[in-house]
Motif scaffolding. Structure first.
Motif, PDB file in Angstrom:
ATOM      1  N   ASN A   1       0.829  -1.213   0.000  1.00  0.00           N
ATOM      2  CA  ASN A   1       0.000   0.000   0.000  1.00  0.00           C
ATOM      3  C   ASN A   1       0.866   1.267   0.000  1.00  0.00           C
ATOM      4  O   ASN A   1       0.663   2.183   0.778  1.00  0.00           O
ATOM      5  CB  ASN A   1      -0.970   0.009   1.188  1.00  0.00           C
ATOM      6  N   SER A   2       1.848   1.288  -0.901  1.00  0.00           N
ATOM      7  CA  SER A   2       2.665   2.483  -1.140  1.00  0.00           C
ATOM      8  C   SER A   2       3.601   2.829   0.013  1.00  0.00           C
ATOM      9  O   SER A   2       3.992   3.977   0.162  1.00  0.00           O
ATOM     10  CB  SER A   2       1.763   3.678  -1.458  1.00  0.00           C
ATOM     11  N   LYS A   3       4.007   1.836   0.825  1.00  0.00           N
ATOM     12  CA  LYS A   3       4.954   2.113   1.907  1.00  0.00           C
ATOM     13  C   LYS A   3       6.377   1.695   1.556  1.00  0.00           C
ATOM     14  O   LYS A   3       7.322   2.114   2.201  1.00  0.00           O
ATOM     15  CB  LYS A   3       4.505   1.413   3.179  1.00  0.00           C
ATOM     16  N   GLY A   4       6.523   0.837   0.533  1.00  0.00           N
ATOM     17  CA  GLY A   4       7.871   0.415   0.131  1.00  0.00           C
ATOM     18  C   GLY A   4       8.055   0.623  -1.360  1.00  0.00           C
ATOM     19  O   GLY A   4       8.298  -0.311  -2.101  1.00  0.00           O
TER      20      GLY A   4
ATOM     21  N   TYR B   1       7.345   6.537  -6.718  1.00  0.00           N
ATOM     22  CA  TYR B   1       6.305   6.088  -7.644  1.00  0.00           C
ATOM     23  C   TYR B   1       5.265   5.303  -6.842  1.00  0.00           C
ATOM     24  O   TYR B   1       5.562   4.219  -6.335  1.00  0.00           O
ATOM     25  CB  TYR B   1       6.911   5.232  -8.749  1.00  0.00           C
ATOM     26  N   VAL B   2       4.062   5.872  -6.746  1.00  0.00           N
ATOM     27  CA  VAL B   2       3.075   5.312  -5.825  1.00  0.00           C
ATOM     28  C   VAL B   2       2.647   3.888  -6.214  1.00  0.00           C
ATOM     29  O   VAL B   2       2.574   3.549  -7.386  1.00  0.00           O
ATOM     30  CB  VAL B   2       1.824   6.217  -5.691  1.00  0.00           C
TER      31      VAL B   2
ATOM     32  N   LYS C   1      16.067   7.914 -22.089  1.00  0.00           N
ATOM     33  CA  LYS C   1      14.629   7.902 -21.797  1.00  0.00           C
ATOM     34  C   LYS C   1      13.813   8.742 -22.777  1.00  0.00           C
ATOM     35  O   LYS C   1      14.286   9.750 -23.277  1.00  0.00           O
ATOM     36  CB  LYS C   1      14.381   8.443 -20.384  1.00  0.00           C
ATOM     37  N   MET C   2      12.554   8.345 -22.997  1.00  0.00           N
ATOM     38  CA  MET C   2      11.631   9.126 -23.805  1.00  0.00           C
ATOM     39  C   MET C   2      10.730   9.972 -22.909  1.00  0.00           C
ATOM     40  O   MET C   2      10.066  10.885 -23.367  1.00  0.00           O
ATOM     41  CB  MET C   2      10.775   8.208 -24.684  1.00  0.00           C
ATOM     42  N   CYS C   3      10.625   9.603 -21.614  1.00  0.00           N
ATOM     43  CA  CYS C   3       9.900  10.422 -20.650  1.00  0.00           C
ATOM     44  C   CYS C   3      10.591  10.249 -19.293  1.00  0.00           C
ATOM     45  O   CYS C   3      11.261   9.234 -19.074  1.00  0.00           O
ATOM     46  CB  CYS C   3       8.417  10.070 -20.584  1.00  0.00           C
ATOM     47  N   PRO C   4      10.456  11.252 -18.410  1.00  0.00           N
ATOM     48  CA  PRO C   4      11.301  11.291 -17.210  1.00  0.00           C
ATOM     49  C   PRO C   4      11.103  10.135 -16.226  1.00  0.00           C
ATOM     50  O   PRO C   4      12.073   9.641 -15.672  1.00  0.00           O
ATOM     51  CB  PRO C   4      10.924  12.606 -16.531  1.00  0.00           C
ATOM     52  N   ASP C   5       9.850   9.714 -16.018  1.00  0.00           N
ATOM     53  CA  ASP C   5       9.595   8.762 -14.931  1.00  0.00           C
ATOM     54  C   ASP C   5       9.145   7.394 -15.429  1.00  0.00           C
ATOM     55  O   ASP C   5       8.070   7.248 -16.001  1.00  0.00           O
ATOM     56  CB  ASP C   5       8.560   9.338 -13.966  1.00  0.00           C
ATOM     57  N   ILE C   6       9.980   6.402 -15.179  1.00  0.00           N
ATOM     58  CA  ILE C   6       9.667   5.028 -15.603  1.00  0.00           C
ATOM     59  C   ILE C   6       8.863   4.345 -14.497  1.00  0.00           C
ATOM     60  O   ILE C   6       9.391   4.086 -13.417  1.00  0.00           O
ATOM     61  CB  ILE C   6      10.967   4.240 -15.855  1.00  0.00           C
ATOM     62  N   ASN C   7       7.603   4.071 -14.776  1.00  0.00           N
ATOM     63  CA  ASN C   7       6.782   3.427 -13.745  1.00  0.00           C
ATOM     64  C   ASN C   7       6.682   1.930 -13.925  1.00  0.00           C
ATOM     65  O   ASN C   7       6.324   1.210 -13.007  1.00  0.00           O
ATOM     66  CB  ASN C   7       5.370   3.999 -13.755  1.00  0.00           C
TER      67      ASN C   7
END
Ligand SMILES: *[C@@H]1O[C@H](CO)[C@@H](O)[C@H](O)[C@H]1NC(C)=O
Ligand SMILES: *[C@@H]1O[C@H](CO)[C@@H](O)[C@H](O)[C@H]1NC(C)=O
Ligand SMILES: *[C@@H]1O[C@H](CO)[C@@H](O)[C@H](O)[C@H]1NC(C)=O
Ligand SMILES: *[C@@H]1O[C@H](CO)[C@@H](O)[C@H](O)[C@H]1NC(C)=O
Length: 460
Positions: free
Chosen positions: A318-321, A330-331, A427-433
């Motif tokens: 749940n977005s803690k690690g 990255y949530v 990269k083509m965009c800053p943030d890799i999710n």
């Protein structure tokens, strides 16, 4: 003769009458043995249970895991420091390393403090329990004298024999166990570099769905060898309940779905729907972090059924690690699924391993299970994503808006960790999710800001 019988009857009659008169019979039993001291046994029992309440395995485990953590952390700190010393670009890169080192120092300080506290507590317990144990041993030896039937002695002999038998059995098992399965051996050699972007498209994604995952099934059903899949996080950029399929790369690009779309549940989110972007498709089943839990769900595309896999109780979820870099986390990236030549892997972090990456091989059985697990010494929140190739775990970090570095690897075969791979992603965009390796076409697949991007992996 007659007279004799009469006399006998008479005497019998007298005895009976005497008995009737007294109306009770007293029987005296003399015991040559000493009386068993129940009191002593009870007090020994009490003391023993008090003692075992104080000395719990948990306490020993705490200490052991603290030592273990420090053992890992200190050499890593040294390595990171030397990396920092060698950096001369004085840009963000150095700042990131400094931040990582600062975090590490804080954690190490916390650990040392906890170790100090735990050690002091333990010294006290050890002294006291040692005294109590000596006392208990003496009392028990005394009590053993009452074991005249030698029951206890026989029981001990039996236990000794049983232990010897177990030892014998175990050493036999060891001799016949096969060697460890080498996930790390690959026909195409070592991962050395990647090319520039080979494919770049938003597909049909409306630009408001920024996050998701995509790729190819490494173990497809026959007839679906060229298919692609895509999952978009359609609720709050976090949740999904649907998998789309495309029969070729060009239909993926123009967004023409096959009719085989698979709906996990009509509601979204709900129990066992998708949470977070790092999902993978393998053997006609989607593996992902199930909604609001630290479980891995497997959705079978054919039977439309879900089975699940429990991760350790202290898994962060749940977005803690999350995966993070200096500016941002990255949530809902707590639990990352990955595929390689040998199947499915799950990468997560646990409190026990101090928030460092933990890697487990997922075995495909029904339900899927975790067989082997590896504990790394790289902090999960210091990396931006991970993937697997040929049984080796790779982790990336954010350098700047244009460049991501594949900097870290962990070889599951040898346990060797490297922190300085220096393979750069243009990269083509800053943030890799989302980042995953596709063993069918040896491509790295990335999802970022509604875009699907792929890179060819170059092996030695
Ligand atoms: C350990 O704890 C004791 C008492 O609380 C304190 O005096 C000592 O400085 C501590 N040592 C470290 C290394 O923190
Ligand atoms: C678990 O791993 C061992 C060693 O790699 C392997 O021999 C065994 O087949 C695996 N078990 C399952 C159920 O896959
Ligand atoms: C990796 O490939 C890039 C171009 O794609 C090249 O500039 C770079 O030098 C290569 N790195 C190594 C270590 O071969
Ligand atoms: C999915 O379900 C089908 C049909 O029940 C079964 O044959 C197949 O083995 C299942 N796949 C997995 C990965 O469990």
């Amino acid at each position: 003769m007659k007279l004799y019988i009469i006399i006998l009857l008479c005497s019998l009659f007298r005895i009976t009458r005497q008995l009737n008169q007294q109306d009770r019979c007293v029987c005296e039993l003399t015991n040559k043995e000493k009386v068993f001291p129940h009191e002593t046994l009870n007090s020994v029992n009490d003391e023993a249970s008090k003692c075992s309440l104080k000395v719990t395995p948990q306490k020993a485990l705490d200490l052991e895991s603290l030592h273990f953590g420090l053992d890992f952390r200190l050499p890593q700190l040294l390595k990171d420091l030397s990396i920092l010393e060698n950096e001369n670009d004085e840009a963000l890169y150095g700042v990131v390393s400094l931040q990582v080192i600062e975090n590490e120092l804080i954690e190490i300080k916390n650990m040392v403090e906890r170790l100090n506290k735990t050690t002091q507590g333990h010294n006290h317990i050890t002294d006291e329990s040692g005294r109590q144990l000596l006392h208990l041993r003496d009392e028990l030896q005394e009590l053993e004298q009452y074991d005249t039937l030698q029951v206890e002695k026989r029981r001990k002999d039996n236990m000794r024999l049983k232990r010897a038998l177990d030892d014998c059995k175990n050493s036999n098992d060891l001799n016949t166990q096969p060697t460890i399965q080498p996930y790390g051996v690959c026909p195409h050699g070592k991962f050395v570099n990647i090319t520039g972007p080979r494919f770049y498209s938003t597909g049909e994604a409306p630009s408001n769905y920024k996050y998701g995952g995509w790729g190819r099934d490494p173990k497809p059903a026959s007839g679906k060898e060229n298919w692609y899949w895509r999952v978009l996080l359609t609720v709050s950029n976090i949740y999904a309940n649907n998998i789309n399929f495309y029969s070729s790369l060009s239909s993926l690009t123009v967004g023409v779905k096959t009719p085989d779309n698979a709906l996990i549940h009509p509601a979204n989110p709900t129990t066992n729907t998708i949470q977070g972007p790092n999902v993978v498709l393998y053997g006609e089943a989607l593996y992902y972090n199930c909604y609001n839990s630290y479980r891995v769900c497997r959705f079978n595309i054919t039977s439309k059924t879900i089975s699940d896999l429990q991760l350790p109780k202290d898994t962060r979820f749940n977005s803690k690690g999350n995966f993070c870099h200096l500016d941002q986390c990255y949530v809902y990236t707590d639990i990352d699924l990955a595929t390689d030549e040998s199947g499915v892997w799950v990468i997560y972090s646990t409190a026990q391993n101090f928030g460092n990456l933990v890697l487990s091989k997922v075995e495909e059985g029904d339900p899927p299970i975790i067989n082997q697990t590896w504990h790394t010494s790289v902090y999960k929140q210091g990396v931006t994503n991970t993937f697997m190739a040929c049984g080796i775990l790779y982790a990336t970090r954010y350098i700047n808006k244009q460049i991501e570095e594949i900097f870290y690897s962990y070889d599951t075969l040898t346990g060797v960790e490297k922190f300085n791979l220096g393979i750069f992603i243009d990269k083509m965009c800053p943030d890799i999710n989302f980042l995953n390796y596709s063993p069918v076409d040896k491509m790295l697949h990335i999802h970022c800001d509604s875009y699907m991007v792929s890179y060819e992996v170059l092996f030695e």
